[in-house]
Structure formats: structure tokens, C-alpha cells
Design an enzyme around this catalytic site. Structure first.
Site, mmCIF file in Angstrom:
data_model
loop_
_atom_site.group_PDB
_atom_site.id
_atom_site.type_symbol
_atom_site.label_atom_id
_atom_site.label_comp_id
_atom_site.label_asym_id
_atom_site.label_seq_id
_atom_site.Cartn_x
_atom_site.Cartn_y
_atom_site.Cartn_z
ATOM 1 N N ASP A 31 0.775 -1.252 -0.078
ATOM 2 C CA ASP A 31 -0.112 -0.131 0.065
ATOM 3 C C ASP A 31 0.875 1.244 -0.055
ATOM 4 O OD1 ASP A 31 -1.758 2.141 0.516
ATOM 5 O OD2 ASP A 31 -2.705 1.334 2.253
ATOM 6 N N GLU B 134 -1.440 -1.010 -3.752
ATOM 7 C CA GLU B 134 -2.843 -0.213 -3.478
ATOM 8 C C GLU B 134 -2.470 1.267 -3.470
ATOM 9 O OE1 GLU B 134 -5.281 0.074 0.846
ATOM 10 O OE2 GLU B 134 -4.338 -1.798 0.053
ATOM 11 N N ASP C 173 -15.395 1.642 0.446
ATOM 12 C CA ASP C 173 -15.702 1.845 2.027
ATOM 13 C C ASP C 173 -16.826 2.454 2.290
ATOM 14 O OD1 ASP C 173 -15.250 2.090 4.778
ATOM 15 O OD2 ASP C 173 -13.046 2.673 4.643
#
Length: 421
Positions: free
Chosen positions: A248, A274, A323
Site C-alpha cells: 500500500d 494499493e 468503504d
């Protein structure tokens, strides 16, 4: 017979949790404060709807101010009547003429929308004495899609097409119910925070594997590329060849640096990279996906359904990390999940809620929409603060059984006092 429950009033609560010893750190946030802008819906009975939006500290009070404005759209409403056509109310809140100029559909106002929306779904599930996943599974395709706002999606996913997609998945639904007993696979983010030493990385990886995790995440995005490479190679060496390793970058690279660094990171065979560059730069993600054969995961900072629509259509998104405490709540999450299913892109949410809400949503995604049950991020740092914290055993999320969406928080002052003993 559904119990009639009226929403009497709504209010916000600013809750912040400073983290210690490098936990939560990434290439952007060196000393993060995990925070929730909470929406609380009081009713004419003992039930209370609790919604969350995730921030990282100082901006929390701004989101709370917007929550206190938006709750007027649901105050005085009966919960089942409200949710029967929630898509209409959602659109009115998202397009409020006094707040829309501040977005539209992004930033402070959209985070506030998420908190209010999530509180409505939580109260709805509590009113039926069901965990959210069970409520969603029991809804008919029409009832489910009535909670969604399809505006600007008509060209790619109409309401009728969404209902047809759900109906098409009915054939394998019963077989997929086994996930409720088996548990949903998790992956461990907490092993590899940016500020952790290499010694701590090794200890955390060994502990994670002992706990049953087979997938782990490392934070990269350093100014010194060699630091990222060295730490990634250490993680692969420690975890072994069979482990899935996510990387990430938290948006720290421009496109040329992303291409160059990702080519070097290919040696550890990452499961994904990511947020490799700026979250709004769709073309850069497209170019990177063509230049380097590492799957791209994104969505943590993609603010709304329109940006997701464009990323999904672009072909660069390998994993969708939408999310529900960052976009406009459960309603927008479900719409984006439906479009992602149409394009056969798996949904592996970022868990700003620490997995509390998303443990419900991934069960729905798998059982009702036929999304593959791949992995759900696990971050344990706020577990102490929830009344019904997500339970991960043997690397798998246990299916929650309490009514609602697992967002009820303990009194923060009582928790602080208990932790100081």
C-alpha cells in the site's frame, strides 16, 4: 410484523482515538488519530441507530457539524416507512441545495451523509432484531434496490438491471450460505505499518501467521525507494512463498515513480499494489496497469459512485476497495458493489470502520450478489472501544449475531479509565 419505530431526533458525536507506538502510520500519516464522526438517532423506544464516518482527527468536528444539519431529513420519520423508499431520501440529502456546493458528493458533506445513512441502516436492522447481513439477505430485490439512488447510473446500471442481477444469483445462494458457518477470510494490515522497525515487522509477521492469517499488508511509499524494496523483500522472506502480500503506497508516487518502483517490487510477487498514485488520476492508473503487471487495488479515497463508475469502466481496477464509512454509507456501497459485480471486479473493502460494518456487507456481497469470498481487511486497534467488536479467529471473521451493524461504541471515558488501570 415489523415494529413501528419513529426517529425522534438525531445528533453527532466527535470520538477520537490517538494511536501509539507507530500503529496506523503510513507514508502520509506519521502520527494518526483514528476518529469517528458518529450519528446517533434517538427514537420513541429504547433503540438507537448508530452510524459511523471515518476521519483522521482534526476534520472530525467539521463532519459532525454537517451531520447535525443533515439529520433533519430523517427526524420524525418511521424507520420502515423511511427505508421502503430510502433511495429518494438519500438523493435529497446528497443533493441538499445548501451543502451541495461544498461537494458535490465528496469531502466533509459526503462523510456526514455516510454517518447518517449508516445510522438509518443500523436502526432498521435493530428494529427487526436482525444483524445487518441477515436483514439485507432477507430483502427482496425490489426492497433492496428501493434503498439505492440510481441517478447518474442509468447508462450503466438501471434499477431493473440491478434487480435482474440479484435474481440471477439466486441459483447458487443456498450453497454460498456456508460462509456463515465457515467464517469470512481476513487479511492482516496491522503487521506492516510504515513506522515499524524491521525487527517489529518480523515479529508481527510470525505472530500473524501463528494466528491463522495467510495474507498480510505492508505500507510502502517511502522517499527512499530502496527502503520499500528492502522491507518488501524481508516480508516475503519471513512470510514464505505461499503468503499473499499486499503493498500500500498511500498515493505517494507520481506516475513515473509508480512505474519504476512497481517494476522493482514485482520480485516479491505482490497480491496487489494499493493506491499507487493520486486517487483522482484515472488515466495514470490506466497507464500503470498497462506498464506493470501488478493488480491495482483502489477505492479508499475514491469519494463517490461516479468516480467508482469511471474507475470500474476504465479497466485498471483489479480490486475494488469501496468503504462504507468513506463513500455515502451502506446505500452507496451496495450500489457500487452491484456495478462491480456486473463488471466482474471483486470487492475487498477498506475498513475505516475496523471491519465492524464491512463484515456484514461482504457476507451480503458473497451470498446475494455472488462476489467471491476473497479477503476482508483486519485492523484490531479500536477493538476495545466497540460493544460488539468484530471477532477474528484462525484468520477468519466470525459471523456477527447481534442486531444492527455492530457500530455501538462504549463510553470513551469509561474505556480510557479502564485502560489506565
Amino acid at each position: 410484523m415489523n415494529k413501528s419505530i419513529q426517529i425522534k431526533s438525531g445528533r453527532s458525536q466527535d470520538v477520537q482515538y490517538p494511536l501509539k507506538n507507530g500503529a496506523g502510520s503510513d507514508a502520509v500519516h506519521s502520527t494518526p488519530i483514528y476518529a469517528y464522526a458518529v450519528c446517533k438517532l434517538q427514537t420513541d423506544c429504547s433503540l438507537e441507530g448508530i452510524g459511523l464516518a471515518f476521519t483522521l482527527g482534526a476534520g472530525n468536528r467539521l463532519v459532525c457539524g454537517a451531520i447535525d444539519y443533515l439529520v433533519r431529513y430523517v427526524e420524525g420519520r418511521e424507520i420502515n416507512e423511511l427505508m421502503a423508499d430510502f433511495g429518494t431520501t438519500y438523493k435529497k440529502m446528497a443533493d441538499d441545495p445548501n451543502l451541495r456546493w461544498l461537494g458535490p458528493h465528496k469531502g466533509v458533506t459526503h462523510l456526514a451523509l455516510a454517518s447518517v445513512v449508516n445510522a438509518c441502516y443500523d436502526l432498521w436492522a435493530k428494529s427487526r432484531c436482525q444483524p445487518l447481513w441477515k436483514l439485507l439477505l432477507d430483502l427482496s430485490p425490489e426492497e433492496l434496490t428501493n434503498t439505492l439512488d440510481f441517478s447518474y447510473y442509468e447508462d450503466v446500471l438501471s434499477k431493473q438491471e440491478a434487480m435482474s442481477l440479484i435474481i440471477e444469483q439466486e441459483a447458487g445462494k443456498q450453497n454460498r450460505m456456508g460462509i456463515l458457518k465457515d467464517g469470512y477470510p481476513g487479511y492482516d494490515t496491522s503487521i506492516g505499518w510504515f513506522n515499524y522497525s524491521e525487527e517489529k515487522l518480523v515479529r508481527n509477521i510470525k505472530k500473524s501467521i501463528d494466528q491463522g492469517f495467510t495474507a498480510i499488508k505492508l505500507k510502502v511509499g517511502s522517499n527512499e525507494v530502496e527502503r520499500d524494496i528492502q522491507r518488501a523483500e524481508l516480508v516475503r522472506k519471513t512470510a514464505g512463498p505461499k503468503a499473499s502480500i499486499m503493498l500500500d503506497a498511500n498515493q505517494q508516487w507520481n506516475l513515473p515513480k509508480a512505474i519504476a518502483t512497481c517494476r522493482k517490487l514485482m520480485s516479491i510477487d505482490p497480491y496487489w499494489i494499493e493506491e499507487p498514485t493520486h486517487p483522482d488520476d484515472i488515466q495514470a492508473h490506466i497507464t500503470l496497469s498497462k506498464e506493470v503487471p501488478i493488480p491495482i487495488a483502489l477505492g479508499e479515497h475514491v469519494p463517490n459512485k461516479i468516480m467508482f463508475k469511471n474507475f470500474i469502466q476504465s479497466g485498471c481496477m483489479a480490486f475494488n476497495q469501496v468503504d462504507a464509512v468513506r463513500v455515502g454509507g451502506v446505500s452507496e456501497f451496495l450500489l457500487i458493489s452491484l456495478l462491480s459485480k456486473k463488471y466482474n471486479i471483486p470487492v475487498l473493502p477498506h475498513v475505516g470502520d475496523m471491519g465492524q460494518i464491512h463484515q456484514h456487507l461482504v457476507l451480503f456481497n458473497h451470498i446475494s450478489l455472488g462476489h467471491p469470498a476473497l479477503l476482508l481487511e483486519h485492523i484490531p486497534h479500536l477493538k476495545t472501544y466497540f460493544k460488539f467488536p468484530a471477532q477474528v479467529v484462525g484468520g477468519k471473521y466470525k459471523t456477527p449475531q447481534e442486531p444492527g451493524m455492530s457500530t455501538d461504541l462504549k463510553d470513551p471515558e469509561k474505556v480510557k479509565k479502564a485502560l489506565s488501570c
